[in-house]
Structures are given as C-alpha cells and as structure tokens.
Design a protein around this motif. Structure first.
Motif, PDB file in Angstrom:
ATOM      1  N   LEU A   3      -1.096   5.838   3.168  1.00 54.68           N
ATOM      2  CA  LEU A   3      -2.421   5.259   3.387  1.00 54.68           C
ATOM      3  C   LEU A   3      -2.506   4.682   4.793  1.00 54.68           C
ATOM      4  O   LEU A   3      -1.765   3.768   5.144  1.00 54.68           O
ATOM      5  CB  LEU A   3      -2.695   4.174   2.351  1.00 54.68           C
ATOM      6  N   ASP A  43     -10.557   3.140  -6.506  1.00 53.57           N
ATOM      7  CA  ASP A  43      -9.826   3.973  -7.458  1.00 53.57           C
ATOM      8  C   ASP A  43      -8.777   3.191  -8.250  1.00 53.57           C
ATOM      9  O   ASP A  43      -8.225   3.715  -9.215  1.00 53.57           O
ATOM     10  CB  ASP A  43      -9.122   5.118  -6.717  1.00 53.57           C
ATOM     11  N   TRP A  44      -8.497   1.958  -7.863  1.00 52.81           N
ATOM     12  CA  TRP A  44      -7.431   1.181  -8.508  1.00 52.81           C
ATOM     13  C   TRP A  44      -7.762   0.896  -9.972  1.00 52.81           C
ATOM     14  O   TRP A  44      -8.894   0.586 -10.328  1.00 52.81           O
ATOM     15  CB  TRP A  44      -7.252  -0.128  -7.748  1.00 52.81           C
ATOM     16  N   PRO A  46      -9.368   0.353   3.541  1.00 49.34           N
ATOM     17  CA  PRO A  46      -9.168   1.376   2.502  1.00 49.34           C
ATOM     18  C   PRO A  46     -10.065   1.204   1.286  1.00 49.34           C
ATOM     19  O   PRO A  46      -9.617   0.839   0.192  1.00 49.34           O
ATOM     20  CB  PRO A  46      -7.694   1.208   2.147  1.00 49.34           C
ATOM     21  N   PRO A  85      -1.817  -5.738  -0.881  1.00 49.96           N
ATOM     22  CA  PRO A  85      -3.203  -5.316  -1.108  1.00 49.96           C
ATOM     23  C   PRO A  85      -4.091  -6.425  -1.681  1.00 49.96           C
ATOM     24  O   PRO A  85      -5.274  -6.511  -1.354  1.00 49.96           O
ATOM     25  CB  PRO A  85      -3.059  -4.141  -2.078  1.00 49.96           C
ATOM     26  N   ARG A  88     -11.610   3.436  -0.614  1.00 50.35           N
ATOM     27  CA  ARG A  88     -11.332   4.324  -1.751  1.00 50.35           C
ATOM     28  C   ARG A  88     -10.135   3.830  -2.555  1.00 50.35           C
ATOM     29  O   ARG A  88     -10.137   3.926  -3.785  1.00 50.35           O
ATOM     30  CB  ARG A  88     -11.094   5.755  -1.261  1.00 50.35           C
ATOM     31  N   TYR A  89      -9.143   3.299  -1.879  1.00 51.28           N
ATOM     32  CA  TYR A  89      -7.958   2.782  -2.582  1.00 51.28           C
ATOM     33  C   TYR A  89      -8.372   1.715  -3.596  1.00 51.28           C
ATOM     34  O   TYR A  89      -7.945   1.745  -4.750  1.00 51.28           O
ATOM     35  CB  TYR A  89      -6.971   2.199  -1.573  1.00 51.28           C
ATOM     36  N   TYR A  90      -9.218   0.807  -3.174  1.00 54.59           N
ATOM     37  CA  TYR A  90      -9.636  -0.268  -4.082  1.00 54.59           C
ATOM     38  C   TYR A  90     -10.587   0.241  -5.163  1.00 54.59           C
ATOM     39  O   TYR A  90     -10.518  -0.202  -6.312  1.00 54.59           O
ATOM     40  CB  TYR A  90     -10.279  -1.398  -3.284  1.00 54.59           C
ATOM     41  N   PHE A 138       0.848  -1.190   0.000  1.00 63.43           N
ATOM     42  CA  PHE A 138       0.000   0.000   0.000  1.00 63.43           C
ATOM     43  C   PHE A 138       0.889   1.249   0.000  1.00 63.43           C
ATOM     44  O   PHE A 138       2.032   1.202   0.479  1.00 63.43           O
ATOM     45  CB  PHE A 138      -0.881   0.025   1.251  1.00 63.43           C
ATOM     46  N   PRO A 139       0.387   2.373  -0.492  1.00 63.01           N
ATOM     47  CA  PRO A 139       1.151   3.621  -0.375  1.00 63.01           C
ATOM     48  C   PRO A 139       1.444   3.943   1.084  1.00 63.01           C
ATOM     49  O   PRO A 139       0.621   3.692   1.977  1.00 63.01           O
ATOM     50  CB  PRO A 139       0.211   4.667  -0.994  1.00 63.01           C
TER      51      PRO A 139
END
Length: 382
Positions: free
Chosen positions: A145, A156-157, A150, A172, A152-154, A141-142
């Motif tokens: 983060l 937006d991927w 998370p 991830p 939003r992370y997924y 992960f960044p």
C-alpha cells in the motif's frame, strides 16, 4: 567500547517545579552512567541521548556516535527518530482541536472525511481510533500500500469486533485519527504539529519535515550495522514521523508533568491526553500515553509493553467514568523505527521524567528495565 567513553553532560533548567531536593549532578550522572553504559555495551548501541528531569532540574547525557561513518558523536543538537512516541504528539494535537471546538472524540471519521460514510470504519468514533479500539485494525498497513491517503483501504476494512471491545495496537488506527484531526483543523498535519504543538512546548529543534539545514544534526540509525533513516508509508507523519532532540522531548515531558505552566488551551489539551479510557490488562489506555498506577512493578510495565501487547488483540474494558487519574500515575510510551529505539516514562507526583533515545532499534524490555532502574534510584530518596 570506545564509543561508550564519548559522553557529555548538559544541565538544563526547564519549567521549574517545587519539591524535595534533586540529587547533585555527580550523583545523577553516576545513576545514569551506571545504567546506560552496560545497556549500550550489551546491545551494541552506536549512540544514545538520555534526558532526566528531577524536581525541575534537568540533565542531558550524550553517549557514543550519531554516525559511525564519520565518527560524529552524539551531542545536544543530535536529532533522533522517536518512532511511535510521535503518537503522543498526534494525541496532543487532537486534544487541542477538541478544546478549540473543532472536533469531538464522539465524532465519527466521516464527519471530516465524507468518503468514509456508510463504511464499517465509520461505526467507530475518533475516541476508538485514538485508543486502537475501532474493532481490529492491524499493526501495520500492507507493504504494497503506497497511497498517501488510503481511502479504499479503510472503506474495504472489515472489523472483527464491535468498537471498544478489543484493543489492537495499530498504525492505521492512530494514523486515521491524526489525519482526521488535520482535516478538522483544515490544515496539513505536519504543518499543524510544527506550528501549533511544537511552539507551545518550546520544542524548537523538533520536526516532522526535517529542514535541509538540520540534516547535519540528524543521527543515522543502524540496522544490521547499516546506516538507515525511516521511509514514508501512509500517515507515517502521524504514527512515527517526529524527529527531535532529547532536550526537546524532555520539555514535552515536563509540560505533561506540570501542564499548569502552559497557556490555558494547551493545558487543557495536555490534561485531555491524561484521561484513561480503556483498561487492557494492567494498563490503562489513554490518548497517546499508556498509564499505570504508581508505584508500578517492573513486571507490570514489561507486560504492558510486551510483544503480545504490540502484536496481538487484547480484550478492552471501557472505563465508566473516564477522567484524569486521581492517584499517583506512571505514564509511558515506546517508539521504534528501523534504526532507532525510544522510550519515555514520567511520574508527575514524583516529579521525575526520563527520556531514552538510541540510534538502534534494541529490545523494548531492555528500555523499560533501564528506565525503571533509573526511576527507582531517583525515587529512593529520603
């Protein structure tokens, strides 16, 4: 070199198997000492616990220090971080959930996390997440983060390939796999592992949430000669969060070598983690475990555990008829945190399993080579 002289040995009888005679304790100790002492000296390892099972007879060898600050030696109670070997525990829980009818590997993640519906990640299945093949999720992960879930992370991927086309080793990916498994069970992930998986294998000194009473047994890892313990990131309980002893991890290995000793549902769950799904170079990727036809050359294992296999995208070929391997097979998994390095290897047909735990993150090729040397010496029996 002083720490290397601090060595104790414990003989344990775990899940007995039948077969040809194991080497006598003195011979086994000589094999392990002759490999581990030079390894520790070369890489300045503070401490190690090495567990070996041969034909149902098992031994734990303890070396060096769990804490340099107070000169505390590694012993049978010492708890190590096992890094990504934790992923084999997550795979076992997911396989058990499938046996129980709580999920299918063909399910998409939005079935259990509806907020992912219509996102790119939802084109992947749980099988893709569990084998690092959803289409290009990165290794980590960044750093910025911090959200423990998370979403939003997924959402937006953006994938770089269709599901199943590439294997990119990924926290991830596996983290979402374990998180969705917990959702399917309606349980907290750590609680599910600690109440379902660990008891089934007799792992009474294994933890995701380490109790305060066990902190005295928790080894310090060392990074740049400073004592460290791992810190949390999203889904770290799934991807690298297990803390355990060498004896407990060997119990898990022995049950993987002889799952018929387990109760039926967990037996089927373990067998499910032995199914190979994708061929990646000379390695076959299953759930958690990575597989090689046995006998395997050392270079094949080194290639399968190379930096390129960890950091780079690799072409993946899905097997047409995934199944438990019909022939002799070597299973392995590496694991690392900032201050710890682990490696597990076992060959059921040879009735040999090896666990290496160290409180320094030393090079993976050195771990693979050491375990391979021990394996070769243990299997060179008349």
């Amino acid at each position: 070199m002083t720490a290397l002289r601090r060595r104790t040995t414990s003989l344990l009888l775990l899940l007995p198997l039948t077969g040809f005679a194991a080497p006598d304790p003195a011979a086994l100790r000589a094999i392990v000492d002759g490999t581990i002492r030079p390894l520790m000296a070369e890489h300045d390892l503070p401490g190690m616990a090495v567990a070996v099972t041969v034909d149902g007879q098992s031994a734990i060898f303890n070396y060096g220090l769990a804490s340099r600050a107070d000169n505390k030696p590694v012993d049978d109670r010492t708890v190590f971080e096992i890094g990504s070997v934790s992923k084999t525990i997550a795979a076992t829980l997911a396989s058990w959930a499938q046996v129980q009818g709580k999920l299918s590997l063909a399910d998409h993640p939005s079935k259990f996390w509806p907020a992912l519906k219509d996102s790119a990640i939802d084109t992947a299945t749980l099988l893709h997440l569990g084998t690092y093949t959803p289409g290009g999720l990165p290794l980590q992960f960044p750093d910025e983060l911090t959200d423990p879930e998370p979403l939003r992370y997924y959402r937006d991927w953006k994938p770089v390939a269709r599901p199943g086309a590439i294997r990119e080793y990924s926290n991830p990916s596996l983290g979402l796999f374990g998180h969705v498994t917990a959702k399917a069970l309606g349980r907290d992930y750590a609680d599910a592992v600690e109440t379902i998986v660990f008891p089934a294998f007799g792992m009474n000194s294994s933890y995701v949430n380490l109790p305060e009473a066990k902190r005295a047994d928790y080894a310090w890892g060392y990074r740049d000669d400073k004592p460290v313990h791992s810190t949390d990131e999203p889904f770290s309980a799934v991807t690298y969060g297990v803390r355990t002893t060498a004896a407990d991890l060997l119990r898990f290995v022995q049950a993987n070598m002889a799952p018929q000793r387990l109760e039926p549902a967990m037996r089927r769950a373990v067998e499910g983690t032995h199914v190979g799904y994708f061929r990646v170079g000379g390695m076959v990727q299953g759930l958690g475990w990575e597989q090689y036809g046995y006998p395997a050359k050392l270079q094949t294992l080194l290639d399968g555990n190379s930096e390129s296999m960890i950091w780079d995208r690799q072409a993946a070929r899905q097997l047409k008829s995934p199944t438990v391997p019909a022939g002799p097979t070597l299973y392995n998994k590496t694991g690392s945190t900032g201050g710890f390095g682990a490696y597990v290897l076992f060959v059921p047909e040879q009735k040999v399993g090896i666990v290496l735990l160290a409180n320094r993150n030393y090079p993976i090729p050195a771990r693979v080579h050491a375990a391979y040397v021990i394996l070769e010496k243990l299997t060179a029996r008349e």
